[in-house]
Scaffold this motif. Sequence first.
Motif, PDB file in Angstrom:
ATOM      1  N   GLN A   9      35.338  31.354  26.801  1.00 47.43           N
ATOM      2  CA  GLN A   9      36.483  31.701  27.636  1.00 47.43           C
ATOM      3  C   GLN A   9      36.241  33.011  28.384  1.00 47.43           C
ATOM      4  O   GLN A   9      36.541  33.113  29.573  1.00 47.43           O
ATOM      5  CB  GLN A   9      37.748  31.818  26.785  1.00 47.43           C
ATOM      6  CG  GLN A   9      38.192  30.504  26.206  1.00 47.43           C
ATOM      7  CD  GLN A   9      39.292  30.670  25.171  1.00 47.43           C
ATOM      8  OE1 GLN A   9      39.521  31.763  24.662  1.00 47.43           O
ATOM      9  NE2 GLN A   9      39.984  29.579  24.870  1.00 47.43           N
ATOM     10  N   ALA A  10      35.694  33.989  27.700  1.00 48.94           N
ATOM     11  CA  ALA A  10      35.416  35.285  28.337  1.00 48.94           C
ATOM     12  C   ALA A  10      34.352  35.145  29.421  1.00 48.94           C
ATOM     13  O   ALA A  10      34.503  35.700  30.518  1.00 48.94           O
ATOM     14  CB  ALA A  10      34.969  36.300  27.292  1.00 48.94           C
ATOM     15  N   ALA A  11      33.287  34.393  29.135  1.00 48.49           N
ATOM     16  CA  ALA A  11      32.222  34.209  30.122  1.00 48.49           C
ATOM     17  C   ALA A  11      32.747  33.461  31.349  1.00 48.49           C
ATOM     18  O   ALA A  11      32.392  33.786  32.491  1.00 48.49           O
ATOM     19  CB  ALA A  11      31.048  33.456  29.504  1.00 48.49           C
ATOM     20  N   PHE A  12      33.600  32.461  31.122  1.00 47.13           N
ATOM     21  CA  PHE A  12      34.183  31.709  32.227  1.00 47.13           C
ATOM     22  C   PHE A  12      35.029  32.622  33.116  1.00 47.13           C
ATOM     23  O   PHE A  12      34.906  32.603  34.346  1.00 47.13           O
ATOM     24  CB  PHE A  12      35.028  30.561  31.673  1.00 47.13           C
ATOM     25  CG  PHE A  12      35.639  29.687  32.729  1.00 47.13           C
ATOM     26  CD1 PHE A  12      34.873  28.744  33.399  1.00 47.13           C
ATOM     27  CD2 PHE A  12      36.975  29.805  33.053  1.00 47.13           C
ATOM     28  CE1 PHE A  12      35.437  27.934  34.371  1.00 47.13           C
ATOM     29  CE2 PHE A  12      37.553  29.001  34.021  1.00 47.13           C
ATOM     30  CZ  PHE A  12      36.780  28.063  34.687  1.00 47.13           C
ATOM     31  N   ALA A  13      35.860  33.444  32.498  1.00 47.82           N
ATOM     32  CA  ALA A  13      36.704  34.371  33.260  1.00 47.82           C
ATOM     33  C   ALA A  13      35.848  35.388  34.022  1.00 47.82           C
ATOM     34  O   ALA A  13      36.121  35.687  35.198  1.00 47.82           O
ATOM     35  CB  ALA A  13      37.671  35.090  32.322  1.00 47.82           C
ATOM     36  N   GLN A  14      34.821  35.910  33.372  1.00 51.02           N
ATOM     37  CA  GLN A  14      33.938  36.876  34.042  1.00 51.02           C
ATOM     38  C   GLN A  14      33.204  36.226  35.204  1.00 51.02           C
ATOM     39  O   GLN A  14      33.022  36.848  36.257  1.00 51.02           O
ATOM     40  CB  GLN A  14      32.934  37.447  33.049  1.00 51.02           C
ATOM     41  CG  GLN A  14      33.546  38.387  32.052  1.00 51.02           C
ATOM     42  CD  GLN A  14      32.559  38.776  30.961  1.00 51.02           C
ATOM     43  OE1 GLN A  14      31.472  38.221  30.840  1.00 51.02           O
ATOM     44  NE2 GLN A  14      32.962  39.732  30.140  1.00 51.02           N
ATOM     45  N   ALA A  15      32.780  34.979  35.015  1.00 51.89           N
ATOM     46  CA  ALA A  15      32.057  34.267  36.074  1.00 51.89           C
ATOM     47  C   ALA A  15      32.951  34.064  37.295  1.00 51.89           C
ATOM     48  O   ALA A  15      32.529  34.319  38.430  1.00 51.89           O
ATOM     49  CB  ALA A  15      31.549  32.929  35.554  1.00 51.89           C
ATOM     50  N   TRP A  16      34.179  33.621  37.085  1.00 46.75           N
ATOM     51  CA  TRP A  16      35.087  33.411  38.212  1.00 46.75           C
ATOM     52  C   TRP A  16      35.402  34.719  38.925  1.00 46.75           C
ATOM     53  O   TRP A  16      35.455  34.769  40.154  1.00 46.75           O
ATOM     54  CB  TRP A  16      36.375  32.736  37.753  1.00 46.75           C
ATOM     55  CG  TRP A  16      36.231  31.252  37.765  1.00 46.75           C
ATOM     56  CD1 TRP A  16      36.063  30.448  36.687  1.00 46.75           C
ATOM     57  CD2 TRP A  16      36.182  30.404  38.911  1.00 46.75           C
ATOM     58  NE1 TRP A  16      35.923  29.140  37.097  1.00 46.75           N
ATOM     59  CE2 TRP A  16      36.000  29.089  38.461  1.00 46.75           C
ATOM     60  CE3 TRP A  16      36.280  30.627  40.276  1.00 46.75           C
ATOM     61  CZ2 TRP A  16      35.916  28.004  39.323  1.00 46.75           C
ATOM     62  CZ3 TRP A  16      36.188  29.535  41.138  1.00 46.75           C
ATOM     63  CH2 TRP A  16      36.015  28.246  40.656  1.00 46.75           C
ATOM     64  N   MET A  17      35.619  35.766  38.170  1.00 54.13           N
ATOM     65  CA  MET A  17      35.928  37.055  38.792  1.00 54.13           C
ATOM     66  C   MET A  17      34.728  37.569  39.592  1.00 54.13           C
ATOM     67  O   MET A  17      34.891  38.062  40.715  1.00 54.13           O
ATOM     68  CB  MET A  17      36.335  38.079  37.730  1.00 54.13           C
ATOM     69  CG  MET A  17      36.772  39.374  38.332  1.00 54.13           C
ATOM     70  SD  MET A  17      38.060  39.118  39.547  1.00 54.13           S
ATOM     71  CE  MET A  17      39.297  40.181  38.952  1.00 54.13           C
ATOM     72  N   ALA A  18      33.531  37.454  39.031  1.00 57.57           N
ATOM     73  CA  ALA A  18      32.330  37.909  39.733  1.00 57.57           C
ATOM     74  C   ALA A  18      32.116  37.106  41.022  1.00 57.57           C
ATOM     75  O   ALA A  18      31.754  37.671  42.064  1.00 57.57           O
ATOM     76  CB  ALA A  18      31.109  37.782  38.827  1.00 57.57           C
ATOM     77  N   MET A  19      32.349  35.789  40.961  1.00 58.68           N
ATOM     78  CA  MET A  19      32.193  34.968  42.160  1.00 58.68           C
ATOM     79  C   MET A  19      33.255  35.323  43.201  1.00 58.68           C
ATOM     80  O   MET A  19      32.971  35.360  44.401  1.00 58.68           O
ATOM     81  CB  MET A  19      32.274  33.482  41.798  1.00 58.68           C
ATOM     82  CG  MET A  19      31.045  32.999  41.058  1.00 58.68           C
ATOM     83  SD  MET A  19      31.182  31.301  40.490  1.00 58.68           S
ATOM     84  CE  MET A  19      31.363  30.430  42.015  1.00 58.68           C
ATOM     85  N   TRP A  20      34.479  35.593  42.756  1.00 59.61           N
ATOM     86  CA  TRP A  20      35.542  35.952  43.679  1.00 59.61           C
ATOM     87  C   TRP A  20      35.205  37.253  44.390  1.00 59.61           C
ATOM     88  O   TRP A  20      35.336  37.353  45.618  1.00 59.61           O
ATOM     89  CB  TRP A  20      36.871  36.069  42.929  1.00 59.61           C
ATOM     90  CG  TRP A  20      38.016  36.314  43.838  1.00 59.61           C
ATOM     91  CD1 TRP A  20      38.751  35.376  44.500  1.00 59.61           C
ATOM     92  CD2 TRP A  20      38.533  37.587  44.238  1.00 59.61           C
ATOM     93  NE1 TRP A  20      39.704  35.988  45.272  1.00 59.61           N
ATOM     94  CE2 TRP A  20      39.596  37.351  45.136  1.00 59.61           C
ATOM     95  CE3 TRP A  20      38.199  38.894  43.924  1.00 59.61           C
ATOM     96  CZ2 TRP A  20      40.326  38.377  45.717  1.00 59.61           C
ATOM     97  CZ3 TRP A  20      38.935  39.916  44.503  1.00 59.61           C
ATOM     98  CH2 TRP A  20      39.983  39.655  45.392  1.00 59.61           C
ATOM     99  N   VAL A  21      34.777  38.242  43.622  1.00 63.27           N
ATOM    100  CA  VAL A  21      34.453  39.552  44.208  1.00 63.27           C
ATOM    101  C   VAL A  21      33.287  39.426  45.187  1.00 63.27           C
ATOM    102  O   VAL A  21      33.334  39.972  46.299  1.00 63.27           O
ATOM    103  CB  VAL A  21      34.136  40.590  43.096  1.00 63.27           C
ATOM    104  CG1 VAL A  21      33.529  41.853  43.677  1.00 63.27           C
ATOM    105  CG2 VAL A  21      35.397  40.904  42.316  1.00 63.27           C
ATOM    106  N   GLU A  22      32.259  38.696  44.807  1.00 66.47           N
ATOM    107  CA  GLU A  22      31.099  38.537  45.695  1.00 66.47           C
ATOM    108  C   GLU A  22      31.468  37.744  46.940  1.00 66.47           C
ATOM    109  O   GLU A  22      31.034  38.066  48.047  1.00 66.47           O
ATOM    110  CB  GLU A  22      29.951  37.866  44.948  1.00 66.47           C
ATOM    111  CG  GLU A  22      28.649  37.840  45.704  1.00 66.47           C
ATOM    112  CD  GLU A  22      28.036  39.206  45.929  1.00 66.47           C
ATOM    113  OE1 GLU A  22      27.192  39.324  46.844  1.00 66.47           O
ATOM    114  OE2 GLU A  22      28.361  40.163  45.207  1.00 66.47           O
TER     115      GLU A  22
END
Length: 122
Positions: free
Chosen positions: A53-66
């Motif tokens: 769950q944490a990795a999924f949330a971090q992945a989405w946030m990183a993709m959004w920011v990029e």
Amino acid sequence: MARQRRTASTQLLELGIAAPQVVAHRLARMAAAGPRLSARDRREFTGMVVEKQAAFAQAWMAMWVEGWRVQQQWWVSWLGGMPAAAWQADRLHAAWEQVAARGIAPVRRRAVANARRLSPRR
């Protein structure tokens, strides 16, 4: 020393090697645990869910920011008079590959760390 940037394809390769190792280890551990879980097994199995769950949330946030960063670069170049052709093929492909790489990174990091931690060869 500068950190090496991994492309999305390199990260996918690393993830493709680490994930099956982790899955095999955890499935074997689940089978061996049986219906009564030890405290160690309970921690491992609970951590398994939470880390995904944490990795999924971090992945989405990183993709959004990029993705936001790429859009801002496009707008700045467009407002500065750069023709749309400058954002064709190569530059656009590299920008969106970087978005994918940012999204894969947290998942790959966790999978590789788990593969190392769960490996019998330490």
